[in-house]
Design a protein around this motif. Sequence first.
Motif, short mmCIF file in Angstrom:
data_model
loop_
_atom_site.label_atom_id
_atom_site.label_comp_id
_atom_site.label_asym_id
_atom_site.label_seq_id
_atom_site.Cartn_x
_atom_site.Cartn_y
_atom_site.Cartn_z
N LEU A 1 12.29 -2.80 11.04
CA LEU A 1 13.07 -1.42 11.40
C LEU A 1 13.63 -1.44 10.36
O LEU A 1 13.26 -0.38 9.69
N LEU A 2 14.52 -2.24 9.84
CA LEU A 2 15.19 -2.09 7.82
C LEU A 2 13.53 -2.32 7.21
O LEU A 2 13.63 -1.05 6.71
N LEU A 3 13.00 -2.86 7.45
CA LEU A 3 11.44 -3.15 6.65
C LEU A 3 10.72 -2.06 7.05
O LEU A 3 9.33 -1.02 5.88
N MET A 4 10.35 -1.24 8.35
CA MET A 4 9.16 -0.34 7.75
C MET A 4 10.39 0.73 7.85
O MET A 4 9.73 1.72 6.55
N SER A 5 11.89 1.09 7.98
CA SER A 5 12.05 2.15 6.41
C SER A 5 12.14 1.62 5.33
O SER A 5 12.57 2.98 4.65
N ALA A 6 12.46 1.13 4.11
CA ALA A 6 11.66 0.21 3.63
C ALA A 6 10.73 1.42 3.35
O ALA A 6 10.39 1.56 1.97
N GLY A 7 9.70 0.54 3.69
CA GLY A 7 7.89 0.33 3.64
C GLY A 7 7.62 1.56 3.77
O GLY A 7 6.90 2.62 3.27
N ALA A 8 8.48 3.29 4.91
CA ALA A 8 8.19 4.34 4.48
C ALA A 8 8.64 4.63 3.45
O ALA A 8 7.59 5.67 2.69
N VAL A 9 9.77 4.40 2.66
CA VAL A 9 10.00 4.54 1.61
C VAL A 9 9.15 4.26 0.31
O VAL A 9 8.52 5.32 -0.83
N LEU A 10 8.65 3.48 -0.17
CA LEU A 10 7.48 2.61 -0.60
C LEU A 10 6.34 3.27 -0.36
O LEU A 10 5.66 3.43 -1.34
N TYR A 11 6.13 3.42 0.96
CA TYR A 11 4.67 4.21 1.49
C TYR A 11 4.27 5.36 0.60
O TYR A 11 3.71 6.40 -0.08
N MET A 12 6.04 6.82 0.73
CA MET A 12 5.67 7.75 0.56
C MET A 12 6.77 7.75 -1.24
O MET A 12 5.97 9.04 -1.45
N THR A 13 7.00 6.55 -1.91
CA THR A 13 7.54 7.15 -3.09
C THR A 13 6.70 6.19 -4.03
O THR A 13 6.57 6.19 -5.19
N GLY A 14 6.08 4.68 -3.56
CA GLY A 14 5.48 4.26 -4.53
C GLY A 14 6.75 3.29 -5.25
O GLY A 14 6.08 2.25 -6.55
N LYS A 15 8.32 3.54 -4.48
CA LYS A 15 9.15 2.79 -5.71
C LYS A 15 10.02 1.35 -4.63
O LYS A 15 10.31 2.03 -3.17
N ARG A 16 10.63 0.71 -5.50
CA ARG A 16 11.13 0.03 -4.31
C ARG A 16 13.00 -0.42 -5.28
O ARG A 16 13.13 -1.55 -4.70
N LYS A 17 12.67 -0.46 -6.12
CA LYS A 17 14.23 -0.57 -6.83
C LYS A 17 15.40 0.83 -6.54
O LYS A 17 14.97 2.00 -6.91
#
Lengths: 556, 84
Positions: A306-322
């Motif tokens: 679940l945590l990685l899905m929410s992080a993945g959603a952020v990455l998917y929508m913004t392309g950013k991870r920092k």
Amino acid sequence: MTMSDFPPGLVLILGAFLLPVVSQNIRSVLILGLPLVTLGLIWSLPDGSNGVVSLFTYELVLVRVDALSRLFATIFSIMTFAGGLYALNQKKVLELVSVFIYAGCAIGVVFTGDLISLFVFWEIMAVASTVVVLSVGSKLSYRVSLRYFLAHMFGGGLLMAGILAFILDSGSVEFSAMQPNTLGTVLILAGFLVNAAAPPMSSWLSDAYPEASFSGTVFLSAFTTKTAVYVLLRGFPGAEILIFVGLFMIFYGIIYALLENDMRRILAYSIVNQVGFMVTGIGIGTEMAMNGVAAHAFTHIIYKALLLMSAGAVLYMTGKRKCTDLGGLFQSMPLTTICGIIGALSISSFPFTSGFISKSMISQSAADESMFVVWMLLLAASAGVFLHAGIKFPWFVFFQKDSGLRPTDPPWNMKLAMVLFAALCIGLGIWPQYLYDMLPYPVAYEPYTVAHVVKMLQLLLFSGFAFFLMLPFMKRTLTITLDFDWFYRKLGGVVACSLDWVLKVQHQAEMATRTRLANYAKLDLRHFEPRSRPIGTMAVIMLLIFLSYLVFSLLV
Amino acid sequence: MTGNDEKHWLVRPNTIRLLWRYGIGLLVILVLVDVFKEPHPYFGIDGTFGFYAWFGLVVCVAMVLFAKALGVFLKRKDSYYDDE
């Protein structure tokens, strides 16, 4: 051959090969349907050993069913289903194919009753998970997957040598509880621990997992480390060394996650931390501890995904991870924020979430055994989990400063997968009985006493208070933290370069001699250029390794 | 993003001030619960007043400081491995 002889993991492994040849719609049906068929099969299997195959003089058991294997296989198939739902918009079919083979082999490992088929599934898992990282297709992912693969080949080598020594010693291939007191069992334990991301082989996890795709990381977080937890539970219950290994992993995970800037690497370090709790529990080894570890593996897969899905959603929508680039996303991604927070509360074992009813069993078992130091450290670690994953992750990604980014929530299927797992986190937290009934031993534990809830709230809320007090110390910087992989990424490189330099000097000296000789003999030696040394040397070393593999395999 | 009115209600200074106030109130209440309940410690130390509260606070501060200190030696620019 009857239905009960059929290994359920094969449904996913064989189904994986259908995925690339069917149309998009049928593929979606298969992605959601195959894990459900697998789950149905798992629950229709009777207890006991089936699927017995003879190989030379050994008996391989492909379907060994009891409460423990059923529990792990169940959560693996639920994970494949929810992850598949989340990954429906993954365009790289290669990732999905390798994920299905990977998940099928994880279920294969869980159901095998012998060491030989365990090893086969184990190695296919290593290859398939490498392809999950590789399928991203960038130069970076190629290098990362190579490092990941080498780490797992090393672990696989230890495991194979251990299994061979064990078979030579005991004459049996049966996989059951053992003690790390012979060469074979020590090597087997070491091989298992590499996949559990135990020190010194822990950095492969935080190195590779964050480089997979938005959906790939979700799958990776579930299978490799948790099959390692399963085989440790089955093979080495009560091995005291695991207490020390586990405690080290717990604090290593916390400290490195505190220093980290990349949101997915924070979560990767926290996998090591959580697996550390499980490894410690296996070392304690009482029925309460074993139940706690099994339950914690089950709930952990759900909230970590679940945590990685929410992080993945952020990455998917913004392309950013920092973390330095993110912040303030709660305004435009409310559902992702809420699901991320539910995952963060669960990992922190907040009352009425799934972590509360599982992790507390491990601490309880330490108290029951009067292990004062272990108990204190586990308690400190529980506070630390809230610090690094429970607050740090949601705070820096969704709140913190306003980054100005206004992405919307992700597509419907990703939202649905998150809601499903968030509901499971809360559902298991409120009705733990369903999970307790599936555990290997009868459960005599009541998580919801007033005292326990108050203690946990005190511990967690004061940790949260500490987080906001110390916020100036937690300012994110554009940095990474050196880890064990430095030894093979930098030091190894330096050694290789200096070796290369020595060879080059030697080569030049040789060429000079040849030229002198040629001048002397008036011969043209240009056509006799020696081949580049490093490649030739490498080929000889590889040949020796393959030969020794062959020799070993003939010895069996 | 100029005046307070345009900011999301959750990040306005007033809300944040209220959150701090209620948060600290909640912490105080949680510790005061210890006055009324009888401790059933597993060991000695966990029976002391407000043990879980102060222990949580102290270890978290310690871990942040330890991480900070370790960072001095082990932190590198995130382009450190880029030349591979």
